[in-house]
Design an enzyme around this catalytic site. Structure first.
Site, PDB file in Angstrom:
ATOM      1  N   ASP A   8       0.812  -1.228   0.000  1.00 54.09           N
ATOM      2  CA  ASP A   8       0.000   0.000   0.000  1.00 54.09           C
ATOM      3  C   ASP A   8       0.842   1.274   0.000  1.00 54.09           C
ATOM      4  O   ASP A   8       0.467   2.270   0.615  1.00 54.09           O
ATOM      5  CB  ASP A   8      -0.969   0.020   1.206  1.00 54.09           C
ATOM      6  CG  ASP A   8      -1.772  -1.255   1.293  1.00 54.09           C
ATOM      7  OD1 ASP A   8      -2.271  -1.687   0.244  1.00 54.09           O
ATOM      8  OD2 ASP A   8      -1.875  -1.829   2.390  1.00 54.09           O
ATOM      9  N   LYS A  11       1.832   2.577  -4.972  1.00 51.61           N
ATOM     10  CA  LYS A  11       2.579   2.208  -6.187  1.00 51.61           C
ATOM     11  C   LYS A  11       1.734   2.422  -7.439  1.00 51.61           C
ATOM     12  O   LYS A  11       2.264   2.729  -8.494  1.00 51.61           O
ATOM     13  CB  LYS A  11       3.013   0.738  -6.113  1.00 51.61           C
ATOM     14  CG  LYS A  11       3.968   0.446  -4.977  1.00 51.61           C
ATOM     15  CD  LYS A  11       4.414  -1.006  -4.981  1.00 51.61           C
ATOM     16  CE  LYS A  11       3.351  -1.997  -4.559  1.00 51.61           C
ATOM     17  NZ  LYS A  11       2.899  -1.909  -3.165  1.00 51.61           N
ATOM     18  N   GLY A  35      -4.586  -4.641  -4.609  1.00 49.76           N
ATOM     19  CA  GLY A  35      -5.722  -3.855  -5.100  1.00 49.76           C
ATOM     20  C   GLY A  35      -5.317  -2.432  -5.381  1.00 49.76           C
ATOM     21  O   GLY A  35      -4.571  -1.839  -4.608  1.00 49.76           O
ATOM     22  N   HIS A  36      -5.760  -1.916  -6.514  1.00 53.66           N
ATOM     23  CA  HIS A  36      -5.501  -0.511  -6.828  1.00 53.66           C
ATOM     24  C   HIS A  36      -6.807   0.123  -7.261  1.00 53.66           C
ATOM     25  O   HIS A  36      -7.571  -0.486  -8.002  1.00 53.66           O
ATOM     26  CB  HIS A  36      -4.575  -0.353  -8.034  1.00 53.66           C
ATOM     27  CG  HIS A  36      -3.240  -0.963  -7.842  1.00 53.66           C
ATOM     28  ND1 HIS A  36      -2.412  -0.615  -6.819  1.00 53.66           N
ATOM     29  CD2 HIS A  36      -2.573  -1.868  -8.574  1.00 53.66           C
ATOM     30  CE1 HIS A  36      -1.297  -1.311  -6.919  1.00 53.66           C
ATOM     31  NE2 HIS A  36      -1.369  -2.088  -7.973  1.00 53.66           N
ATOM     32  N   GLN A 225       2.261  -5.890  -3.173  1.00 58.40           N
ATOM     33  CA  GLN A 225       2.594  -5.907  -1.730  1.00 58.40           C
ATOM     34  C   GLN A 225       3.903  -5.132  -1.491  1.00 58.40           C
ATOM     35  O   GLN A 225       4.202  -4.223  -2.246  1.00 58.40           O
ATOM     36  CB  GLN A 225       2.677  -7.328  -1.165  1.00 58.40           C
ATOM     37  CG  GLN A 225       1.336  -8.041  -1.083  1.00 58.40           C
ATOM     38  CD  GLN A 225       0.943  -8.717  -2.384  1.00 58.40           C
ATOM     39  OE1 GLN A 225       1.756  -9.371  -3.010  1.00 58.40           O
ATOM     40  NE2 GLN A 225      -0.285  -8.583  -2.788  1.00 58.40           N
TER      41      GLN A 225
HETATM   42  P1  IMP Z   1      -2.190 -12.761   1.998  1.00 62.65           P
HETATM   43  O1  IMP Z   1      -1.315 -12.138   0.963  1.00 62.65           O
HETATM   44  O2  IMP Z   1      -3.657 -12.606   1.684  1.00 62.65           O
HETATM   45  O3  IMP Z   1      -1.789 -14.168   2.331  1.00 62.65           O
HETATM   46  O4  IMP Z   1      -1.989 -11.942   3.370  1.00 62.65           O
HETATM   47  C1  IMP Z   1      -0.758 -11.976   4.086  1.00 62.65           C
HETATM   48  C2  IMP Z   1      -0.441 -10.621   4.692  1.00 62.65           C
HETATM   49  O5  IMP Z   1      -0.136  -9.715   3.639  1.00 62.65           O
HETATM   50  C3  IMP Z   1      -1.606  -9.986   5.459  1.00 62.65           C
HETATM   51  O6  IMP Z   1      -1.067  -9.236   6.541  1.00 62.65           O
HETATM   52  C4  IMP Z   1      -2.232  -9.065   4.438  1.00 62.65           C
HETATM   53  O7  IMP Z   1      -2.927  -7.992   5.047  1.00 62.65           O
HETATM   54  C5  IMP Z   1      -0.989  -8.588   3.695  1.00 62.65           C
HETATM   55  N1  IMP Z   1      -1.254  -8.168   2.327  1.00 62.65           N
HETATM   56  C6  IMP Z   1      -1.500  -8.958   1.257  1.00 62.65           C
HETATM   57  N2  IMP Z   1      -1.660  -8.219   0.148  1.00 62.65           N
HETATM   58  C7  IMP Z   1      -1.501  -6.945   0.515  1.00 62.65           C
HETATM   59  C8  IMP Z   1      -1.514  -5.702  -0.200  1.00 62.65           C
HETATM   60  O8  IMP Z   1      -1.698  -5.624  -1.422  1.00 62.65           O
HETATM   61  N3  IMP Z   1      -1.286  -4.598   0.554  1.00 62.65           N
HETATM   62  C9  IMP Z   1      -1.047  -4.646   1.878  1.00 62.65           C
HETATM   63  N4  IMP Z   1      -1.009  -5.771   2.587  1.00 62.65           N
HETATM   64  C10 IMP Z   1      -1.237  -6.903   1.908  1.00 62.65           C
END
Ligand code: IMP
Length: 432
Positions: A8, A11, A35-36, A225
């Site tokens: 977040d 980007k 997500g964007h 991420q």
């Molecule tokens: P997962 O990717 O759904 O397995 O989540 C693992 C961790 O990564 C969690 O703490 C999520 O909140 C975080 N996370 C996954 N994708 C994003 C993103 O795009 N932005 C911020 N945090 C993310």
């Protein structure tokens, strides 16, 4: 472009800006957990799997082999974009080697994220898109399926599902009381419908990208991420399932040494969604203020993000791993109006020792107290500032301090969501 914090880092705005100077935008890891939201000409586009460059008609988008794909989610996104008059034929390519998210991945995540089973960790607070279980099966191989398995031969896909489903049903029935067993034929039917629709977009993206490079087309790689969520280098186990820091080469098939610019993207402060240690977290009114001013709520899940001071210990580590040679500092405007601002330059662990790198053990990391450098704040609203020299001195000092602490020069500063609200630190940089 790689986020150096916990995701977040805004980007999406930077990709949109840099897409003007590129022909191809490539995603190489993660899935629909990213997500964007992009607003262009008054239209709001919500993107998750499809690279951000898609809203520019002259840009081709590639989803590389390292991305994990829920075909239903991907189809929904393509469908919504076409209803918004974004034509994708011939300008969206999806790797035939990308792994499939299957229905049991969501159930397996319900298992580990819920309370039904004892696991080695507290709930990670995942996005519940099946990302971790899918990467687990990818590494485990026995129960994994890829896009090519889905589209090449329906009979073979049915047969593979018929072998996998009984194993998954037994596992889930053992641990989940309210589990309804999967039916292999029903899943095959549903997925094969998507296969028909997705087939025109599938290709060997490795060959495609190498040809594009040979033709001199300029590629922009969009990390999803952030480096601190990288499965190897992040704050394990509170991370995502992919190599968010350094998955470019493995997830696209393009060698890292061919990439010229490595832009590390940071917010002027820190945020984190989900669980896990966060040494500079502000659980007080100040954290709440940053959350409101920065509109820090998750794009995928809507969850309030945890907010805190900039953590130079984490970001320096991330910058080293990724090998960034430039920094983009986003959301600087959010810090306006604070009497002073803090940056964590080291940690003190529970035995009073000074640490300049995060410890491996999550409990030790959680017990670390940040050692702050306090800098003067600024009162001016920055959202109208367009040049480095027009920034208040204290804001410039803050950005310079970050660059020194991370040992990487800053090239972009963002002071608002609009592409015009971007300061190129070097006036001549129209992003090369
Ligand atoms: P997962 O990717 O759904 O397995 O989540 C693992 C961790 O990564 C969690 O703490 C999520 O909140 C975080 N996370 C996954 N994708 C994003 C993103 O795009 N932005 C911020 N945090 C993310």
């Amino acid at each position: 472009m790689v986020g150096l914090q916990w995701g977040d880092e805004a980007k999406g705005k930077l990709v949109d800006l840099l897409a003007d100077h590129h022909d191809v935008v490539v995603r190489y890891q993660g899935g629909a957990n990213a997500g964007h939201t992009i607003v262009a000409n008054g239209v709001t586009y919500k993107l998750s799997l499809v690279p951000t460059g898609v809203i520019r008609p002259e840009v081709t988008c590639v989803v590389g082999n390292g991305v994990v794909i829920d075909p239903e989610a991907l189809w929904r996104e393509i469908d919504t974009l076409s209803r918004q008059n974004i034509a994708l034929d011939g300008r969206l390519w999806i790797s035939d080697r990308a792994h499939l998210i299957l229905p049991w991945h969501l159930e397996e995540e319900r298992l580990t994220e819920g309370t039904a089973a004892a696991t080695a960790l507290e709930a990670i607070g995942t996005t519940r898109r099946g990302i971790g279980p899918c990467y687990r099966d990818k590494a485990g191989r026995a129960f994994a399926l890829r896009m090519a398995d889905l589209v090449d031969d329906p009979q073979r896909f049915r047969a593979l599902l018929a072998r996998i489903v009984p194993h998954k049903n037994r596992l889930l029935q053992t641990f989940l009381d309210d589990f309804t067993p999967f039916d292999a034929e029903e899943i095959a039917h549903r997925y094969l419908q998507h296969a028909e629709r997705l087939r025109p977009f599938l290709t060997d993206t490795v060959e495609w990208l190498h040809q594009a490079r040979q033709q001199g087309r300029r590629l922009l790689f969009e990390g999803a991420q952030g480096a601190m969520l990288d499965v190897d280098h992040g704050s394990y186990p509170y991370v995502t399932g992919s190599n968010a820091a350094c998955g470019l080469a493995s997830g696209s098939g393009v060698p890292a040494q061919t990439v010229r610019r490595w832009i590390g993207v940071v917010k002027a402060y820190s945020t984190r969604v989900g669980g896990g240690p966060f040494p500079t977290e502000l659980t007080n009114e100040l954290g709440q203020r940053i959350r409101e001013v920065g509109r820090e709520y998750g794009t995928v899940t809507g969850r309030p993000r945890r907010c805190g001071w900039f953590d130079a210990v984490m970001v320096r580590r991330a910058a080293r791993i990724v090998g960034v040679n430039e920094l983009a500092v986003m959301l600087l405007d959010v810090l306006s109006g604070l009497p002073s601002v803090n940056v964590a330059v080291a940690y003190e662990d529970d035995s009073g020792r000074r640490l300049t790198a995060p410890p491996a053990n999550p409990d030790r990391l959680a017990a670390c107290r940040p050692i702050y450098q306090t800098l003067p704040g600024w009162t001016e609203d920055l959202t109208g500032v367009r040049s480095w020299s027009d920034l208040p001195q204290a804001a410039r000092d803050y950005v310079e301090f970050l660059a020194e602490a991370i040992e990487v020069p800053v090239t972009f500063v963002s002071v608002g969501p609009d592409r015009l609200q971007t300061i190129y630190k070097d006036d001549k940089d129209q992003t090369r």
